[in-house]
Design an enzyme around this catalytic site. Structure first.
Site, short mmCIF file in Angstrom:
data_model
loop_
_atom_site.label_atom_id
_atom_site.label_comp_id
_atom_site.label_asym_id
_atom_site.label_seq_id
_atom_site.Cartn_x
_atom_site.Cartn_y
_atom_site.Cartn_z
N LYS A 181 -4.03 1.78 11.86
CA LYS A 181 -3.40 1.94 10.55
C LYS A 181 -4.44 2.54 9.59
O LYS A 181 -5.64 2.25 9.70
CB LYS A 181 -2.92 0.56 10.05
CG LYS A 181 -2.09 0.58 8.77
CD LYS A 181 -1.60 -0.83 8.43
CE LYS A 181 -0.73 -0.84 7.17
NZ LYS A 181 -0.21 -2.20 6.88
N SER B 142 4.74 -2.51 5.99
CA SER B 142 4.04 -1.29 5.62
C SER B 142 3.39 -0.58 6.81
O SER B 142 3.07 0.60 6.71
CB SER B 142 2.96 -1.62 4.60
OG SER B 142 1.97 -2.47 5.18
N SER C 162 4.14 -7.13 7.21
CA SER C 162 3.92 -5.70 7.43
C SER C 162 3.66 -5.30 8.88
O SER C 162 3.63 -4.12 9.20
CB SER C 162 2.76 -5.21 6.57
OG SER C 162 3.19 -5.02 5.25
#
Lengths: 486, 487
Positions: free
Chosen positions: A74, A149, A173
């Protein structure tokens, strides 16, 4: 390259010499080329670096738990020398001079880092739509969001590019996008994985965890990234168990708690049906299903939306144009003075959701409101944590839906922040109380969109999650299903 | 004395109320929340790391040495130590602040409710210490001379500080000065800081207000920031006391504001008024778990405290029969007190050692701007010199001469006396000869002496000294004179 179900199988094939790391990397790059232009999971793919790394690993021979296994990161995990931006304009051009603890661990164990994945800006969101750098689609329906997210990381596994990707989970997330994209997503116990090098959103809740296609891979990934890090004061100095041993143990005799509060209004009937079917399945495998209650669940979202923005407003104060990233004046040129630099850099660098959270958090912490909001939220947080402590006296783990709905369409909730915030209603309590939780695919709705089952365990009880998840996964075929992206 | 000072500053109708906030920079090897080194005077940005720069993703880890040093200070200030302490974020924007917040302590500080004993004016008294807390320092801005911009040096960022907040207990600038001296003395005894105000390792902000004498409520205060010398603290408070008295007398209201001391013009200037005050939005730092200070740890640390200035002062009065003032001078600095005690071990006449140390030695140190640590004369050498004076091998004048050379070039007093041929002439016949000569040459003075003129005695001693190049033993000379002239 043959299609492999899991990172474990891929790892074993590499170790045996049936596959070479360079072959695997070429396979990944080919997959990214063929599908990622439509999905958009990656912000940056490091083809050359990955090829060099694979060749290097090949020359030294098998070594480490992830030797030759491709992994995606990420975009909020610092990776020395590589641009890391949290999908925000304000961090454009920022190249951290150090790597996150988890990145170092992956490299030590022989992983090949393929690139960085898209996310909601600074991890603020549940759909990856707030990214300033591009959009990511759900591999199961290119018109739907991947969740967020960590939407990019979820999609990178779901689209078949990498077997393992790392994300971060502050209020769901990892688990919510895992559920939307039909993959496994784990939020470990707070303190189990070092946050050092994770660009902070809400320090008291952030936790790094893996995405994978199978529960076994999730155990493998946690094996690599867990452990004490003296550079993180909240990292727990406690031995790391052999998580892979939890696999294949079955659920005979385990008690699984079902909280009434999670099966109420707002829960999509199809989601409820799939989750209840999976519970039946677990019962048939020998688990005992017990009713429990988590009475303070209804305060979780409000508690979270006071705590998380407060910490976020504080953590984002360092993005001011002084040391790194964006620095602009009002007209986009050089700042005229100090105030112009602060105001313009932050006005132009942050997106709408980031600004909303900074404002909420600043308000909640301001003089005269602190006791009413932030402090009150901390007190409620204690009650929510105690709910779990009580519940875990009655059961070994708790099962709930991961998200009230399946993946929604682009733009469906962006105009209504509250409806977006509510998509984390089932995942937030784990972050508020620090307990580990995993989302596992448990079927599809009529439109063919994945549904996720969430399992929660007491702190440092990841082994129970793997044991139950693995038993369930082996009893059905969900983990072998892949989206059709041909 | 104190009353007079205060009275002459603001008139008898007002009482001055002063509180000080003192920042002490700890001389730990590494910074408060990271392993990178602390330093003074290094090249800009050469003592930094990802944590002290507050780079994204970096996390603070408490330096145990800094905690230990801070705990020592808190204990030495007679404070009650918090058993559960935590760190908080204090938010404000400034380029030298890397994270947009400073890690400090807000509602659960390291320690509270202590006191410091001071001597100012009439006798000694206690000044309350409200709290002692730990915090990190910010960096430093270097403004370009041409006004083209500012550069940031983060070397200082993250350096450990302890903030010591006093009660508004001081009633004159003199007392504030004495309090600051006492603090500096205590902290330097603990060896945890350089305590150098010019280099910023001891910094002081002062709060001052006036109220009608006899009133219990506090008047509106002003705060004077960034005082960087002891003299500045006293001078700025004197100025501000007078300014406020004048304003109040002419019916003006005091505005609560932050002031800067302009040491060149000797005036205070407005920095910001209350309306511009910050909302620091304090919150517990979620990156730093609270610290639980076990009683055993606190007690073990207490055991390691050295004898502190006020205890040592009392012991000096008791053991060496010194007066309170002398004991105070000797014990203000630990090294000086050590030096005194070492010397007394060699030459067991404390009052004489005290006189020498506090006049000859401190005078020279001041004159030459030397630190005790750079001083070439060892206590053993000074003790020997005083012994030589005592037993008559040198006279007082020569002793001072020898001492000057020891200070300048170092060396043993015996060797210097021998090399220069300075040993005292106590030889009876040589001195008798010289006295006889002096009597012969000065018949007028003989008359004066016989008529009881004391000056004439001094004159003869001087004459004999001249003949012996200053090495004559004055006692013996006087004795011979008496014998010759009285007899």
């Amino acid at each position: 390259m043959p299609t492999f179900q899991s990172g474990l199988e891929l790892r074993d094939a590499l170790a045996k010499g049936d596959l070479r790391p360079t072959e695997v990397v070429e396979g990944v790059l080919a997959r990214i080329q063929s599908v990622d232009s439509r999905v958009g999971a990656f912000l940056r793919v490091y083809a050359d670096a990955a090829r060099r790394r694979a060749a290097e690993l090949e020359s030294t021979g098998p070594k480490g738990l992830l030797w030759g296994v491709p992994v995606a990161l990420k975009d909020n995990l610092c990776w020395e020398g590589n641009e890391t931006t949290c999908a925000s304009r304000i961090l454009e051009g920022f190249r951290p001079p150090y790597s996150a603890f988890v990145v170092r661990r992956l490299l030590e164990e022989g992983a090949v880092l393929m690139g960085q994945t898209n996310m909601d800006e600074f991890a603020f969101g549940s759909s990856t739509e707030t990214s300033a750098l591009g959009s990511t689609a759900n591999p199961w329906d290119l018109g739907a969001v991947p969740g967020g997210s960590s939407g990019g990381s979820a999609a990178s596994v779901s689209e078949g590019a990498v077997p393992i990707a790392l994300g971060s989970d502050t209020g769901g997330s990892i688990r919510q996008p895992a559920s939307f994209c039909g993959v496994v997503g784990l939020k470990p116990t707070y303190g189990r994985v070092s946050r050092s090098g994770l660009i902070a959103f809400s320090s008291s809740m952030d936790q790094i965890g893996p995405f994978s296609r199978t529960v076994g891979d999730s155990a493998l990934a946690l094996q690599v990234i867990a452990g004490h890090d003296p550079a993180d004061s909240t990292s727990v100095n406690q031995g790391v168990p052999d998580y892979l041993k939890a696999l294949g143990q079955g659920v005979e005799g385990l008690r699984i708690g079902i909280p009434a509060e999670y099966f109420s209004e707002g829960l999509n009937p199809e989601v409820e049906a799939r989750v209840r079917e999976s519970l039946e399945q677990l019962r048939s495998l020998g688990a005992e299903i017990v009713e429990i209650t988590l009475p303070h669940t209804r305060y979780a979202v409000s508690t979270y939306y006071l705590t998380a923005p407060a910490e976020a407003s504080s953590n984002l104060a360092r993005f001011d144009g002084v040391q790194y990233g964006l620095r602009v004046g009002q007209d986009g040129g050089p700042p005229k003075n100090l105030l112009d630099m602060y105001e313009s850099t932050r006005a132009q660098g942050f997106g709408a959701e980031a600004k909303r959270r900074i404002l909420l958090g600043t308000y909640a912490l301001s003089t005269g409101y602190y006791d009413q909001y932030y402090l009150k939220a901390q007190k409620v947080r204690t009650l929510i944590r105690k709910d779990f402590e009580e519940a875990f006296k009655l059961c070994d783990c708790v099962a709930t839906p991961t998200s009230p709905t399946v993946a929604f369409k682009f733009g469906e909730r962006t105009k209504d922040p509250l409806s977006m915030y509510l998509s984390d209603v089932f995942t937030i309590p784990a972050n508020l109380s620090g307990v580990p939780a995993i989302s596992i695919p448990c079927g599809f709705d009529a439109q063919g969109l994945p549904v996720g089952l969430q399992l929660l365990a007491p702190a440092f009880g990841e082994e129970i999650l793997f044991r139950v998840g693995d038993a369930y996964e082996r009893s059905c075929e969900w983990s072998s299903k892949q989206p059709d992206l041909s | 004395m104190e009353q007079q000072t205060a009275g002459s500053l603001v008139g008898p109708e007002f009482e001055i109320v002063i509180g000080l906030e003192v920042h002490v920079q700890l001389s730990t090897r590494s910074k408060l929340f990271t392993a990178c080194a602390t330093s003074f005077g290094e090249e800009p940005n050469h003592r930094v790391c990802v944590v002290s720069l507050g780079l994204p993703g970096s996390l603070p880890v408490l330096n145990r040495e800094a905690l230990h040093s801070s705990l020592k200070v808190a204990l030495a200030l007679n404070c009650k130590i918090g058993s559960f302490i935590k760190f908080d974020r204090k938010h404000y924007f400034y380029p030298d602040l890397p994270k947009g917040y400073q890690i400090s302590q807000y509602d659960q500080p390291l320690a509270q409710h202590g006191w410091v004993e001071i001597s100012a004016g009439e006798g000694r008294r206690r000044i309350g210490v409200t709290r002692v807390h730990m915090e990190e320092d910010a960096g430093k801005l270097v403004h370009s001379e041409k006004g083209k911009g500012s550069l940031v040096d983060y070397n200082r960022a993250g350096t450990p500080l302890i903030e010591i907040v006093s009660e508004p207990d001081m009633r004159s600038p003199e007392e504030a000065y004495a309090y600051l001296q006492a603090l500096k003395s205590i902290v330097s005894y603990l060896n945890v800081s350089d305590c150098n105000m010019e280099e910023g390792s001891l910094r002081c902000d002062a709060n001052i207000s006036l109220r009608p004498r006899g009133s219990e409520t506090l008047g509106t205060k002003t705060e004077i920031k960034n005082l960087n010398s002891f003299k500045g603290v006293r001078a700025s408070l004197e100025y501000e006391a007078q300014r406020q008295a004048q304003a109040l007398r002419s019916g003006q209201l005091i505005i609560q504001e932050t002031l800067l001391w302009d040491a060149d013009r000797n005036v205070t200037r407005t920095m910001r008024t209350k309306e511009e005050a910050h909302d620091y939005r304090y919150m517990p730092d979620p990156d730093l778990p609270p610290v639980i200070l076990e009683n055993s740890y606190i007690e073990e640390t207490r055991q390691t405290l050295p004898e502190l200035p006020y205890d040592r002062r009392e012991r000096f009065v008791r053991d060496y029969q010194l007066n309170d003032y002398d004991a105070g001078v000797l014990t203000q600095e630990r090294q000086l007190a050590d030096y005194f005690e070492e010397t007394v071990k060699i030459f067991a006449q404390p009052k004489k050692v005290c006189n020498w140390v506090s006049t000859e030695m401190l005078g020279l140190l001041n004159f030459k701007h030397l630190e005790l640590s750079e001083f070439k004369v060892s206590p053993a050498q000074l003790g020997r010199l005083l012994q030589m004076w005592e037993d008559g091998s040198v006279n007082g004048k020569v002793a001072k001469e020898v001492y000057a050379q020891m200070v300048e070039k170092g060396g043993d007093p015996d060797r210097i006396v021998e090399e220069k041929g300075l040993s005292q002439v106590s030889d009876q016949s040589a001195l008798e000869e010289a006295v006889a000569k002096a009597i012969e040459e000065n018949p007028k003075a003989v008359e004066d002496f016989k008529s009881g003129n004391k000056k004439a005695a001094g004159f003869f001693v001087g004459q004999v000294m001249k003949m012996t190049q200053g090495r004559g033993n004055p006692q013996i000379i006087t004795q011979i004179l008496k014998n010759k002239l009285d007899g």
